[in-house]
Design a protein around this motif. Structure first.
Motif: not given
Length: 338
Positions: A135, A150, A168, A170, A182, A186, A200, A202
């Motif tokens: 994203n 994304f 990704m 946020f 967002t 996610c 992932t 994050l």
């Protein structure tokens, strides 16, 4: 010990990554773009993403979010030749674990790796960790910045290209409802990645809006609260690695989760000393702090060699180097194998 940036070394990206090779990337994109997937499928991957349970990864997804400034130059990272040359300087360092980027960056690297193989060289992407950024829609400076949609890799494209994980982000602004959009995106992406057993990575932190844009809120309280939200996203947390900023009281922040943590670097200050200090202190804070996912402080470290700074970060992560040892390492290897 003085700052490593007080030396007289200045990395020359074009000497390391000649114009002729850079131009060949476009030729491949025009004449044989399927090389990208061939290179991705051919690449030898690690059996375990973190061989010793720790990782030092380069982040180079900033331009896709309209972030091109470095120092006083508003478009420093917008010169793709310069930017890619610096990325290659880091990723070809055998000590550094890998790289994270958007589709265009990862595909440029796969093309160059294939060109290198065809010229009789050895793949520099074999056994490296490649992460696809998903994203980037929350463009810096735009009214919709918190609506970070994304817009790059998907779970399916990451799987098909043989990448090792997904990244990704946020940013939580309690005053902007776009943050929720967002966060929900996610959560859905994590669930999709879990279907393919793709890890992932994050990135999650709180922000506040100022006159010059959004600023990360690096307090213990906000960090703990945001982590508590992040690790509960998706249908399972089994594949989540957190990427969070260092702050005072980092040992308490790390205890907010059992998930592995990678530290982020933030904006380059033109001298890698402070970020090396943070990483050294952060690695000692808790057993679940497992490395760094750092970008501009390695790519654009002022008058210094990106590979040398990357090597110092790797030594801190994997060998427990102190700040003093890390700075000595920078001085010892700057300019090597140019």
């Amino acid at each position: 010990m003085t700052s490593s940036a007080q030396g007289n070394y200045e990395f020359d990206s074009r000497a390391f990554f000649p114009e002729s090779i850079f131009d060949m990337i476009t030729e491949v994109r025009v004449n044989d773009p399927l090389v990208i997937h061939k290179s991705g499928q051919r690449r030898k991957r690690r059996v375990r993403i973190a061989k010793d349970g720790k990782l030092a990864i380069l982040a180079c997804d900033h331009p896709a979010r309209r972030v091109t400034r470095s120092g006083n130059d508003p478009v420093k990272m917008g010169d793709r030749h310069e930017f890619l040359g610096r990325i290659l300087r880091v990723v070809t360092n055998p000590e550094f674990d890998g790289v994270m980027g958007t589709t265009d960056i990862i595909e440029d690297l796969l093309i160059v790796d294939q060109l290198f193989l065809e010229s009789g060289g050895i793949s520099f992407l074999d056994e490296k960790v490649l992460l696809g950024c998903m994203n980037r829609g929350g463009l810096s400076g735009c009214s919709f910045e918190m609506d970070d949609r994304f817009t790059s890799f998907t779970a399916e494209s990451i799987r098909k290209l043989g990448l090792d994980g997904a990244k990704m982000m946020f940013r939580l602004d309690p005053k902007d409802s776009h943050s929720l959009d967002t966060i929900e995106a996610c959560a859905k992406a994590i669930t999709e990645l879990n279907k393919y057993s793709i890890p992932t990575f994050l990135e999650a932190f709180s922000v506040e809006q100022t006159e010059t844009g959004y600023r990360a809120v690096r307090t213990l309280e906000e960090s703990i609260r945001t982590i508590s939200v992040a690790t509960a996203l998706g249908d399972s947390s089994k594949g989540i690695w957190l990427k969070i900023p260092y702050c005072e009281g980092f040992s308490r922040v790390a205890r907010a989760t059992t998930c592995p943590i990678l530290m982020l670097g933030g904006e380059s200050l033109g001298d890698p000393t402070n970020i090396l200090r943070e990483f050294s202190e952060g690695m000692a804070a808790s057993r679940n702090v497992r490395g760094a996912l750092v970008g501009r402080n390695v790519l654009l470290p002022g008058p210094e060699d990106p590979s040398a700074v990357a090597g110092a970060v790797s030594r801190i992560v994997h060998q427990g180097y102190s700040l003093e040892q890390a700075l000595q390492h920078v001085e010892a290897i700057r300019g090597k194998d140019m």
